[in-house]
Design a protein around this motif. Sequence first.
Motif, PDB file in Angstrom:
ATOM      1  N   GLN A  37       0.651  -1.411  -0.204  1.00  0.00           N
ATOM      2  CA  GLN A  37      -0.159   0.240  -0.101  1.00  0.00           C
ATOM      3  C   GLN A  37       0.985   1.496  -0.233  1.00  0.00           C
ATOM      4  N   ILE A  38       2.114   1.029   0.224  1.00  0.00           N
ATOM      5  CA  ILE A  38       3.567   2.290   0.230  1.00  0.00           C
ATOM      6  C   ILE A  38       3.071   2.675  -0.641  1.00  0.00           C
ATOM      7  N   TYR A  39       2.529   1.826  -2.655  1.00  0.00           N
ATOM      8  CA  TYR A  39       2.907   2.643  -3.702  1.00  0.00           C
ATOM      9  C   TYR A  39       2.076   3.273  -4.301  1.00  0.00           C
ATOM     10  N   GLN A  40       1.819   4.090  -4.944  1.00  0.00           N
ATOM     11  CA  GLN A  40       1.163   4.618  -5.369  1.00  0.00           C
ATOM     12  C   GLN A  40       0.420   3.856  -6.660  1.00  0.00           C
ATOM     13  N   GLU A  41      -0.678   5.128  -7.078  1.00  0.00           N
ATOM     14  CA  GLU A  41      -0.748   4.287  -8.182  1.00  0.00           C
ATOM     15  C   GLU A  41      -1.121   2.999  -8.609  1.00  0.00           C
ATOM     16  N   LEU A  42      -1.627   2.297  -7.986  1.00  0.00           N
ATOM     17  CA  LEU A  42      -2.182   0.809  -7.631  1.00  0.00           C
ATOM     18  C   LEU A  42      -2.806   0.763  -6.126  1.00  0.00           C
ATOM     19  N   PRO A  43      -4.147   1.755  -6.044  1.00  0.00           N
ATOM     20  CA  PRO A  43      -5.224   1.468  -4.878  1.00  0.00           C
ATOM     21  C   PRO A  43      -5.788   0.136  -4.745  1.00  0.00           C
ATOM     22  N   PRO A  67       5.738   3.556  -7.972  1.00  0.00           N
ATOM     23  CA  PRO A  67       5.924   1.697  -8.837  1.00  0.00           C
ATOM     24  C   PRO A  67       7.354   1.712  -8.955  1.00  0.00           C
ATOM     25  N   SER A  68       7.737   2.440  -9.423  1.00  0.00           N
ATOM     26  CA  SER A  68       8.754   1.805 -10.999  1.00  0.00           C
ATOM     27  C   SER A  68      10.326   1.893  -9.262  1.00  0.00           C
ATOM     28  N   GLU A 214     -14.116  -5.992 -10.250  1.00  0.00           N
ATOM     29  CA  GLU A 214     -15.289  -5.098 -11.377  1.00  0.00           C
ATOM     30  C   GLU A 214     -14.739  -3.601 -11.109  1.00  0.00           C
ATOM     31  N   MET A 215     -13.644  -3.059 -10.179  1.00  0.00           N
ATOM     32  CA  MET A 215     -13.470  -1.749 -10.183  1.00  0.00           C
ATOM     33  C   MET A 215     -12.076  -1.278 -11.384  1.00  0.00           C
ATOM     34  N   GLY A 216     -11.739  -2.767 -11.948  1.00  0.00           N
ATOM     35  CA  GLY A 216     -10.732  -2.452 -13.072  1.00  0.00           C
ATOM     36  C   GLY A 216      -8.901  -2.366 -12.838  1.00  0.00           C
ATOM     37  N   MET A 217      -8.973  -3.420 -12.064  1.00  0.00           N
ATOM     38  CA  MET A 217      -7.211  -4.044 -11.480  1.00  0.00           C
ATOM     39  C   MET A 217      -6.655  -4.211 -12.367  1.00  0.00           C
ATOM     40  N   ALA A 218      -7.284  -5.367 -13.341  1.00  0.00           N
ATOM     41  CA  ALA A 218      -6.351  -5.576 -15.027  1.00  0.00           C
ATOM     42  C   ALA A 218      -5.988  -4.087 -15.419  1.00  0.00           C
ATOM     43  N   GLU A 219      -7.005  -3.332 -15.746  1.00  0.00           N
ATOM     44  CA  GLU A 219      -6.765  -1.773 -16.835  1.00  0.00           C
ATOM     45  C   GLU A 219      -5.747  -0.715 -15.829  1.00  0.00           C
ATOM     46  N   GLU A 220      -5.902  -1.822 -13.882  1.00  0.00           N
ATOM     47  CA  GLU A 220      -4.097  -0.647 -13.210  1.00  0.00           C
ATOM     48  C   GLU A 220      -3.387  -1.230 -13.991  1.00  0.00           C
ATOM     49  N   ALA A 221      -3.092  -2.271 -13.441  1.00  0.00           N
ATOM     50  CA  ALA A 221      -2.332  -2.860 -13.942  1.00  0.00           C
ATOM     51  C   ALA A 221      -1.632  -2.570 -15.209  1.00  0.00           C
ATOM     52  N   LYS A 222      -2.889  -1.912 -16.163  1.00  0.00           N
ATOM     53  CA  LYS A 222      -1.810  -1.961 -17.490  1.00  0.00           C
ATOM     54  C   LYS A 222      -1.093  -0.619 -18.142  1.00  0.00           C
ATOM     55  N   LYS A 223      -1.909   0.029 -17.260  1.00  0.00           N
ATOM     56  CA  LYS A 223      -1.535   1.796 -17.259  1.00  0.00           C
ATOM     57  C   LYS A 223      -0.280   1.962 -16.570  1.00  0.00           C
ATOM     58  N   VAL A 224       0.018   1.290 -15.628  1.00  0.00           N
ATOM     59  CA  VAL A 224       1.106   1.526 -14.356  1.00  0.00           C
ATOM     60  C   VAL A 224       2.124   0.827 -15.166  1.00  0.00           C
ATOM     61  N   ALA A 225       2.185  -0.477 -16.062  1.00  0.00           N
ATOM     62  CA  ALA A 225       3.106  -1.469 -17.137  1.00  0.00           C
ATOM     63  C   ALA A 225       3.661  -0.489 -17.873  1.00  0.00           C
ATOM     64  N   GLU A 226       2.168   0.264 -18.284  1.00  0.00           N
ATOM     65  CA  GLU A 226       3.033   1.075 -19.556  1.00  0.00           C
ATOM     66  C   GLU A 226       4.560   2.108 -19.465  1.00  0.00           C
ATOM     67  N   LYS A 227       3.582   2.579 -18.280  1.00  0.00           N
ATOM     68  CA  LYS A 227       4.294   4.255 -17.863  1.00  0.00           C
ATOM     69  C   LYS A 227       5.578   3.979 -17.055  1.00  0.00           C
TER      70      LYS A 227
END
Length: 296
Positions: A37-43, A67-68, A214-227
Amino acid sequence: MSRPILLVTAPTGAGKTKLFQELDPSRFEILSFDSRQIYQELPIGTAAPTEEEQKRITHHLVGLISPSEEIHAGKYLEMAEISLQKVLSIGKIPVLSAGTGFYLNAFLFGMFPVPKIDPEVKKTVENLSMEERILRLQELDPKALVRIFKNDNYRYGRALEVNLMGVRWSELKADPKDGILQKYDLTIALGFYLNLERTELYRRINERAKQMIEMGMAEEAKKVAEKYGEDCPGLHSLGYNFALENIKGMSNLESFLGNLSQSHRNYAKRQIAWFRNQPFLAPVDPKAAYEQIQKI
């Protein structure tokens, strides 16, 4: 006079965050010992407290690093001590909320004096399977295996790294003077873990996994992976490997949910095993937890 702190621990999905919403924010602030939970962008995937929940009562050590960034015990405990000082300075009672037992133990009682690990040693260990790590530890330091929970691949790796640097991991001892209890003259006024029936805990975990998807964990992962790249430290958090598989079309929603739920149930088992072995933690029924805290 010694000052009080509270330890409120629970397996994933057991309801710590909900309990904290009931506490008096004028008396308590939360120090979150959750290395994810200390990471940003992965709530979503880390089940971090929402902005609304953090406004209700202050949570420290949530959403602080990219996340980096790699997080390790020394850095985490340094940040935790700064947060502790802030809470104590305004006369409130720190509530240490733990899911990551190793960090909590080190914070309370001091860290093991682990030698600096040579990068080549670290690389060698990273390339070993869990079975290979266990075999090497059996050769170098069999007592270490007794002190590590079964299938804790991360701890196998850390123990092996230390041994390959010429120090027996099983013989390391923490110096209590480095822990915050002695350093700040603190007393554990109350320490417990939320003790749910296993069937109820698993029901909650399964429901949480469904909500994460349902909240979009896969999309969250994709966004962080792309970044930051798929191999960034933040995406090493529990379950994101399954989220990435799903977003790539390598799994359907049914298998994503099944794998995510199972990984969280397995993690909860390891957490419970750790809680049960800590003399400063007692099992408490969730309904009675709030009443016990109110008496402090």
